[in-house]
Design a protein around this motif. Structure first.
Motif, mmCIF file in Angstrom:
data_model
loop_
_atom_site.group_PDB
_atom_site.id
_atom_site.type_symbol
_atom_site.label_atom_id
_atom_site.label_comp_id
_atom_site.label_asym_id
_atom_site.label_seq_id
_atom_site.Cartn_x
_atom_site.Cartn_y
_atom_site.Cartn_z
ATOM 1 N N VAL A 69 0.755 -1.201 -0.012
ATOM 2 C CA VAL A 69 -0.006 -0.025 -0.207
ATOM 3 C C VAL A 69 0.826 1.368 -0.004
ATOM 4 N N VAL A 70 1.797 1.464 0.734
ATOM 5 C CA VAL A 70 2.642 2.485 0.964
ATOM 6 C C VAL A 70 3.597 2.594 -0.282
ATOM 7 N N ALA A 71 4.050 1.449 -0.881
ATOM 8 C CA ALA A 71 4.687 1.437 -1.976
ATOM 9 C C ALA A 71 3.932 2.056 -3.391
ATOM 10 N N ALA A 72 2.496 1.510 -3.443
ATOM 11 C CA ALA A 72 1.896 2.011 -4.539
ATOM 12 C C ALA A 72 1.609 3.329 -4.627
ATOM 13 N N HIS A 73 1.421 4.008 -3.259
ATOM 14 C CA HIS A 73 0.840 5.381 -3.160
ATOM 15 C C HIS A 73 1.993 6.655 -2.983
ATOM 16 N N LEU A 74 3.173 6.094 -2.408
ATOM 17 C CA LEU A 74 4.239 6.734 -2.216
ATOM 18 C C LEU A 74 5.371 6.870 -2.947
ATOM 19 N N GLY A 75 5.481 5.351 -3.624
ATOM 20 C CA GLY A 75 6.668 5.190 -4.373
ATOM 21 C C GLY A 75 7.920 5.090 -3.505
ATOM 22 N N ALA A 76 9.342 5.281 -3.989
ATOM 23 C CA ALA A 76 10.288 5.165 -3.580
ATOM 24 C C ALA A 76 10.369 6.130 -2.174
ATOM 25 N N ILE A 77 10.559 5.747 -1.159
ATOM 26 C CA ILE A 77 10.668 6.407 0.113
ATOM 27 C C ILE A 77 12.080 7.479 0.202
ATOM 28 N N ARG A 78 11.771 8.619 0.245
ATOM 29 C CA ARG A 78 12.935 9.556 0.260
ATOM 30 C C ARG A 78 13.188 10.268 1.789
ATOM 31 N N THR A 79 12.114 10.613 2.356
ATOM 32 C CA THR A 79 12.559 11.054 3.900
ATOM 33 C C THR A 79 11.393 10.434 4.742
ATOM 34 N N VAL A 80 11.539 9.875 5.923
ATOM 35 C CA VAL A 80 10.913 9.745 6.919
ATOM 36 C C VAL A 80 11.103 10.567 8.410
ATOM 37 N N ALA A 81 9.757 11.164 8.846
ATOM 38 C CA ALA A 81 9.954 11.776 10.241
ATOM 39 C C ALA A 81 9.104 11.263 11.218
ATOM 40 N N LEU A 82 9.552 10.987 12.259
ATOM 41 C CA LEU A 82 8.607 10.454 13.288
ATOM 42 C C LEU A 82 7.872 11.619 14.156
ATOM 43 N N ASP A 83 6.667 11.459 14.149
ATOM 44 C CA ASP A 83 5.918 12.640 14.801
ATOM 45 C C ASP A 83 5.768 12.035 16.261
ATOM 46 N N ASP A 84 6.452 12.557 17.259
ATOM 47 C CA ASP A 84 6.536 12.109 18.550
ATOM 48 C C ASP A 84 5.335 12.343 19.395
ATOM 49 N N ALA A 85 4.777 13.418 19.241
ATOM 50 C CA ALA A 85 3.662 14.134 20.022
ATOM 51 C C ALA A 85 2.356 13.368 19.627
ATOM 52 N N ALA A 86 2.081 12.942 18.107
ATOM 53 C CA ALA A 86 1.153 12.281 17.499
ATOM 54 C C ALA A 86 1.137 10.761 18.010
ATOM 55 N N SER A 87 2.356 10.406 18.036
ATOM 56 C CA SER A 87 2.606 8.782 18.344
ATOM 57 C C SER A 87 2.386 8.565 19.788
ATOM 58 N N MET A 88 2.561 9.424 20.629
ATOM 59 C CA MET A 88 2.290 9.306 22.015
ATOM 60 C C MET A 88 0.650 9.646 22.396
ATOM 61 N N ASP A 89 -0.257 10.137 21.348
ATOM 62 C CA ASP A 89 -1.614 9.958 21.814
ATOM 63 C C ASP A 89 -2.047 8.890 21.049
ATOM 64 N N GLU A 90 -1.392 7.958 20.351
ATOM 65 C CA GLU A 90 -1.873 6.770 19.845
ATOM 66 C C GLU A 90 -1.995 5.712 20.766
ATOM 67 N N PRO A 91 -3.046 4.727 20.881
ATOM 68 C CA PRO A 91 -2.792 3.981 22.026
ATOM 69 C C PRO A 91 -1.972 2.604 21.534
ATOM 70 N N GLY A 92 -1.642 2.059 22.532
ATOM 71 C CA GLY A 92 -0.530 0.927 22.345
ATOM 72 C C GLY A 92 0.977 1.565 22.478
ATOM 73 N N PRO A 93 1.730 0.702 23.044
ATOM 74 C CA PRO A 93 3.208 1.170 23.049
ATOM 75 C C PRO A 93 4.040 0.963 21.752
ATOM 76 N N ASP A 94 3.271 0.307 20.708
ATOM 77 C CA ASP A 94 4.257 0.190 19.440
ATOM 78 C C ASP A 94 3.402 0.525 18.358
ATOM 79 N N VAL A 95 2.525 1.622 18.316
ATOM 80 C CA VAL A 95 1.664 2.480 17.250
ATOM 81 C C VAL A 95 2.503 3.960 17.393
ATOM 82 N N LEU A 96 3.137 4.058 15.873
ATOM 83 C CA LEU A 96 3.924 5.220 15.663
ATOM 84 C C LEU A 96 3.463 5.823 14.622
#
Length: 476
Positions: A69-96
């Motif tokens: 799904v990611v490859a089909a819509h985003l293609g070759a990934i150039r950059t990734v940036a973790l959103d710490d604040a949004a990740s903290m708001d998500e349930p579970g310790p492994d949802v980022l």
């Protein structure tokens, strides 16, 4: 990664991880709750990782890149940036939550990230929201999800076995170095013997490793072939010992033993399987359009050690591929872009029906590292060779000034120009200086012998004056 010869570099990387040296390369095992990432609500809150943040980002990036799904819509990934604040708001310790930019667009991935091993994350269920607001459900890696219901994927007993094997190699390498006469002469009894994983990875040769070594007579840097004789023994092969003053002492190493196998130990017995280079190579292959067209989303990606060993180029590797559209075999150059990225170079994709498709590979990426210069045995002097302003030349100047032949014919040295190129090409341990002094000028070519970490003495050689007269230098 920056590895010049990755065939041997794969084994070096395994050693680095197992020996506890992986931190120097930005590699470590992820730990969450127990073995993954964790979220903290403390004052320094945010998502915390027990490995280097950039390394985890690379693992997450690889996990997202192979998702269809990611490859089909985003293609070759150039950059990734973790959103710490949004990740903290998500349930579970492994949802980022990652903001991702690819060759086809930008989006936001919110999903579970599953720790598969010390070097691999897998993408679990989640959602991709594109910049235009369209939403695409992510099913996640079915194998990783299924494995969660079975035995743990990360086998700590296996880690202990790997660590023991890596420590055994370093111990055996130290034993091989210790029994070599040149080491005993200049280093003495070894007190410290540390592998330099970056330099070992960049060194030419399948079996070449680099160690920083110190003993009761001196210290230096050992770059040499280490040849596996048996499960308990390494043999020191051809190499160079660089002393603390910068002087290089090439050597031939120990002769092959009577009972030693002529072909040595198979590389397949030493390393294989998943590692950081293989993961980066897989990402490079997956994003290439020709692979997407004929192989599809990769389900398996396995290094063929035998075929890789037979490949002509030092940067050529062979992998067996299986995807949702087909299967095949790829032989290609893999070019290091940076610590996190390999680029697919020129090669051939062979499909299951035997059809061969040659390709030119990806264009150079922005910020790509320049290819390292490789010097021939007697070509241009490498940057690491002694320099005019280096400590060895200073110590050599003191030795020349104290030599009676130099004092008699040159006098007080006013200028000592080190001829690097001629010294590099000179036989054995001979170094060449053009001298000007209070009594005359001439050219000195002689052996320089390390006395200790602070001094050199002149061995056999010759002083040739400007008028052509020659004076031998007796090093005894």
């Amino acid at each position: 990664m920056g590895w010049g010869n990755k065939r041997r570099g794969l084994f070096v990387w395994v050693l680095a991880v197992a020996s506890g040296l992986a931190a120097a390369s930005g590699v470590a095992a992820p730990h969450a709750a127990d073995d993954g990432n964790t979220k903290s609500s403390e004052a320094q809150g945010g998502v915390r990782f027990s490995i280097d943040r950039e390394e985890y980002d690379a693992q997450a990036r690889a996990a997202m890149q192979v998702d269809p799904v990611v490859a089909a819509h985003l293609g070759a990934i150039r950059t990734v940036a973790l959103d710490d604040a949004a990740s903290m708001d998500e349930p579970g310790p492994d949802v980022l939550v990652f903001d991702v930019e690819g060759s086809r667009g930008k989006g936001r991935v919110t999903a579970r990230f599953i720790t598969v091993s010390a070097t691999q994350e897998a993408l679990g269920p989640g959602m991709l929201v594109m910049a235009d607001g369209t939403r695409h459900e992510i099913e996640g890696d079915a194998d990783a999800l299924a494995a969660e219901d079975g035995p743990p994927l990360h086998d700590h007993a296996h880690d202990e076995d790997v660590e023991a094997g890596a420590n055994a190699f370093i111990r055996q390498a130290q034993e091989a170095a210790q029994r070599y006469p040149l080491i005993r002469q200049h280093i003495g009894q070894i007190a410290s013997f540390e592998i330099d994983t970056d330099a070992s990875g960049a060194a030419p040769g399948m079996n070449t490793f680099v160690f920083d070594v110190a003993g009761d007579k001196g210290r230096g840097r050992l770059e040499a072939d280490f040849i596996t004789v048996s499960a308990d023994t390494e043999r020191l092969g051809k190499g160079v010992l660089t002393l603390a003053g910068g002087r290089k002492l090439p050597f031939e190493g120990e002769p092959r033993g009577e009972d030693e196998p002529e072909d040595g130990v198979s590389a397949a017995d030493l390393f294989g399987g998943d590692n950081i280079f293989t993961r980066q190579a897989r990402v490079a292959v997956q994003r290439y359009p020709l692979v997407q067209q004929h192989i599809g989303t990769l389900a398996s990606f396995e290094l063929d050690l035998a075929a890789t060993g037979e490949a002509e180029g030092a940067e050529e590797f062979v992998f067996a591929l299986t995807g949702d559209k087909g299967r095949g075999r790829i032989l290609a150059e893999f070019i290091t872009v940076d610590a996190d990225t390999e680029r697919l170079g020129k090669g051939v994709l062979t499909l299951a029906d035997g059809r061969e498709i040659a390709f030119e590979g990806e264009a150079p990426m922005e910020g790509e590292l320049a290819a390292p210069r490789i010097d021939s045995d007697r070509g241009e002097a490498p940057d690491t060779f002694a320099r005019q302003d280096g400590i060895f030349v200073l110590q050599a100047n003191a030795a020349m000034q104290a030599h009676p032949v130099v004092q008699r014919h040159i006098g007080d040295i006013r200028e000592a120009a080190f001829d690097r190129d001629a010294s590099w090409k000179a036989d054995g341990e001979r170094y060449i200086f053009d001298l000007k002094g209070s009594k005359g000028q001439g050219r000195l070519e002689a052996e320089f012998i390390t006395v200790d970490a602070d001094s050199e003495r002149i061995g056999d050689g010759e002083l040739v004056m400007a008028d052509g007269k020659r004076y031998p230098l007796d090093g005894k």
